[in-house]
Design an enzyme around this catalytic site. Sequence first.
Site, PDB file in Angstrom:
ATOM      1  CE  LYS A  16      -2.257   2.141   3.563  1.00 46.22           C
ATOM      2  NZ  LYS A  16      -2.070   3.540   3.174  1.00 46.22           N
ATOM      3  N   GLY A  32       3.916   3.122  11.148  1.00 50.36           N
ATOM      4  CA  GLY A  32       3.023   4.270  11.187  1.00 50.36           C
ATOM      5  C   GLY A  32       2.595   4.607  12.598  1.00 50.36           C
ATOM      6  CB  SER A  33      -0.159   6.693  13.804  1.00 49.13           C
ATOM      7  OG  SER A  33      -1.352   6.008  13.483  1.00 49.13           O
ATOM      8  NE  ARG A  34       1.542   3.898  21.397  1.00 54.01           N
ATOM      9  CZ  ARG A  34       1.875   4.066  22.673  1.00 54.01           C
ATOM     10  NH1 ARG A  34       1.048   3.671  23.638  1.00 54.01           N
ATOM     11  NH2 ARG A  34       3.013   4.633  23.002  1.00 54.01           N
ATOM     12  N   GLY A  51      -1.785   1.319  13.930  1.00 53.76           N
ATOM     13  CA  GLY A  51      -1.091   0.062  14.179  1.00 53.76           C
ATOM     14  C   GLY A  51      -1.872  -0.853  15.108  1.00 53.76           C
ATOM     15  CD  GLU A  72       9.621   1.929  13.083  1.00 50.04           C
ATOM     16  OE1 GLU A  72       9.512   3.151  13.292  1.00 50.04           O
ATOM     17  OE2 GLU A  72      10.270   1.441  12.138  1.00 50.04           O
ATOM     18  CB  CYS A 116      10.216   6.115  14.107  1.00 44.89           C
ATOM     19  SG  CYS A 116      11.321   5.506  12.857  1.00 44.89           S
ATOM     20  CD  GLU A 172       6.025   8.786  17.930  1.00 44.90           C
ATOM     21  OE1 GLU A 172       7.135   8.524  17.448  1.00 44.90           O
ATOM     22  OE2 GLU A 172       4.989   8.182  17.608  1.00 44.90           O
TER      23      GLU A 172
END
Lengths: 528, 528
Positions: free
Chosen positions: A179, A236-238, A241, A258, A295, A387
């Site tokens: 993607k 990507g973002s939490r 994810g 991650e 990151c 973050e």
Amino acid sequence: MQKILLDGSWRDAVSPSSTFHSFDPRENKSLTERSFPVSAWDELEQMIQAGSQAAEELLDVPSALIADFLDTYAAQIESEAQQLAKIAQEETGLEATSRFLEKELPRTIFQLREAAKSASSARWTEPTIASQANIRSMRGPLGGPVVVLGPNNFPFAYNGVSGGDFASAIAAGNPVIAKGHPSHPYTSQRLAIIAQKACDSVGLPRATVQFFYETKRETGLKLVSHPQVGAVGFTGSRPAGMALKKAAEEAGKPIYLEMSSVNPVFVLSEALKARSSEIAEALHLSCTSESGQFCTKPGLIVAEGTEAGLAFSDELEELFSKTAPGVLLSQSGQDAIAAAVGTMLEAGATVLTGGRPSPTKHIGYLPTLLRISATEFLKRPTPLQSEAFGPVALVVIAANPDETRAIARTLQGNLTASIFSGSSGENEKAYAPLARTLRVKAGRLLNDKVPTGVTPCPAMNHGGPYPATGHPGFTAVGFPASMLRFSALHCYDNVREDRLPPILRNRNPISGLLRLVDGEYTDQDLPA
Amino acid sequence: MQKILLDGSWRDAVSPSSTFHSFDPRENKSLTERSFPVSAWDELEQMIQAGSQAAEELLDVPSALIADFLDTYAAQIESEAQQLAKIAQEETGLEATSRFLEKELPRTIFQLREAAKSASSARWTEPTIASQANIRSMRGPLGGPVVVLGPNNFPFAYNGVSGGDFASAIAAGNPVIAKGHPSHPYTSQRLAIIAQKACDSVGLPRATVQFFYETKRETGLKLVSHPQVGAVGFTGSRPAGMALKKAAEEAGKPIYLEMSSVNPVFVLSEALKARSSEIAEALHLSCTSESGQFCTKPGLIVAEGTEAGLAFSDELEELFSKTAPGVLLSQSGQDAIAAAVGTMLEAGATVLTGGRPSPTKHIGYLPTLLRISATEFLKRPTPLQSEAFGPVALVVIAANPDETRAIARTLQGNLTASIFSGSSGENEKAYAPLARTLRVKAGRLLNDKVPTGVTPCPAMNHGGPYPATGHPGFTAVGFPASMLRFSALHCYDNVREDRLPPILRNRNPISGLLRLVDGEYTDQDLPA
């Protein structure tokens, strides 16, 4: 409308849910000359079917051919570097030369070549033979396509169709369904075009690389939990994810994520005494370069010693306040930074400098330094570890080593943890217990060094305990280690010699390949 | 009431939810002389706290000491083998001599010794050094206690406090919180007593091994999802495993499960022609030995060729029908077998022999052979893959290789898949595509061999794709591979030489230990 890459052909998207444009964050405007489809489920399901077929065909493809593909792809990226850098600059606001041509593209090319070398050397397969029992095992592909979802901040080195996850999944013999990211759809399309040509030119199964731009959230969750999918790689973002993790794991699919990391940095008292300005400068650069959109950007700085810590935060404050705000990737990125800063302020932090979006034409956020005392930090350690994916850091003033360590104990899993310390006396005594606490909370432990700049070498661990990633045993960077994620363990029990994969036959087909035979490493043949 | 092992001491359970007794399945009666507590949450939380402390202390314990513990424990089990076998026979109905003294205890002792060797050799740590960048990495412990939940059917070799998961977690430097199984609480207690003495005698942290007998379902889910837990190892039923998987994964905890497997066996036409009786005898033994209570018991047998397949199923039927029903571990086991047989009958299978509980004093189920045609199987492949954890197998008659392969394509993930074939002609052509399909559906692929009997060698894979386990990349048996599950990747970036773990320093402290230095394996020191 731009086409998607399905089963080896560029095709019109069928009934896309909607469309979107690229966006130029420097000019703060949409690039309306191209529109990209948001793929509907039917299309993704076709990719899974084609990918499953490719997965089966790849089981019989020699690794030399896979390596050939990776090398061909790398060479082609190299030869189109100028054009790729230009497109990516327009879509991301990151610099074509200093960022892409000098750093990220060479790294991307290097990673693909490392992946090629790893595929050829076959060391990642860990061939293991118990000769008497005639039981033999090796790592091999998963048997289904790997879905790779790349992040916004690295249009090349972590792109779903060219980055580390892509390279490791392919090198381990899996097809990839990639993607693109809406932050750089045209860049991703260019890469996919090059990848597909490379695939055709070496003769890999045509659905080895498939590509789409975007899909709706629920369709993405359906994709990663499809029974025929082999595994998933996500950066990507939490929040995104966590949703993918839940969907994939409920379906029994391995997923490597991650997600987020505040990359704590501990500056111990003697280091502050000896070289506070040098450390402040290094941290300032690490926090604000490329608008802090890394990151591994340090988001939490613990300065030890009340007076020295306050002086250190003054030094940092001056550096941050004199720094012009860089370009952020997107408006949603700016909003997320503002939200994270808000959370930290609500939890008791104060703003020393910055703390708001930049008053510029381009999208940006002012370099921002926040501060709090250890006592206050320890009251609300969770929100204070939010973050902020931008040029933002929180300085915590610790009165003494006990407070320093107490802070360390409250930390969640991170990609990195850094300790700056003196070279004798007090710090040396304090180092061991602090490092012991941090060791199991971060994938990479650093001394006297900022965490940004992930060297893609075999010893790298770009990973760490949850919630930085989903599993503390895997790295997303570094060959062959990163390939472990996209492999299954294949054991052969009493399988006839001529039916074994060549690597497990009595004759070792690869010169120098070490095999664990009856408990000892050897590159020798077994007696026939 | 029997005591639990918490933080190095045997203590009374505080407010247990309830109590239970051992059960003798041969006599079909409770052994009321001892009652065992079902632990409440408070107790388990104390174990987590003590285990976390031990995890931190273990980070500094030399691996030689851990190896010493494993060897001492193994030797003590060896010296108490007679008594252990006697207790276990009473609690499980399995034979003291032929099963425990001759097979399972030697295997358990061997595994502990292999784990000790692996801990000492440090090969499992995979030391990797990039000398120029000064980045170094190795595998290390997780930083929290590993919760191990063992199964009913192996009171020694898979016991939470003595089996493979226990040995691999400990060898990798993690403390263990072990749950005994209600099928053999007194056996497990004896093992825990020996383990704790061994722990004390070598001087490991006292909470390195902790032990309880049982807890309520929701308390168990709370345990495996506690933030301080390092990882979880589970062997048992699919429903229990799935609930634990969900709880652990939602909390971001790695969990390794061995849940269920029907271990499909494919008997191709030429094999039937050449040696049907020999194969029938081997499969009959593999299905019915020890009442079929093995996770690798073949539950699905595909016989190729209509006439030959029917004749083969007649042969099997005769063998099954002449076999006396053995003792099952528990009433709930008997109920679960009946339920699985019911599911298969409902899905169209017919009973050739057996199909009901045994009319004996002891708990048992008649050796049971079911049959169905491939056409019918392919209509409802999911219920027809129900695991019956007992002496039960379903024979599927495939008319030709196409049907055989169609069946293979419908299979879920399994621990094993076996192919019996001829040595020339048709079968050789059919083998490759069938093996390719099965390769990614099973952890271990066998030729001409039944799947029961898991040799604990380094090349073994006792694992496989979901839902046989939770992840296709890991094995529960075989050192050092099984230790990978309970390790994190620890990277050191620019860390000062004297602060590095000895294994990553310039001087290689272990003679013969191969380290991956700048891309090449070597046991040499780095230049200082």
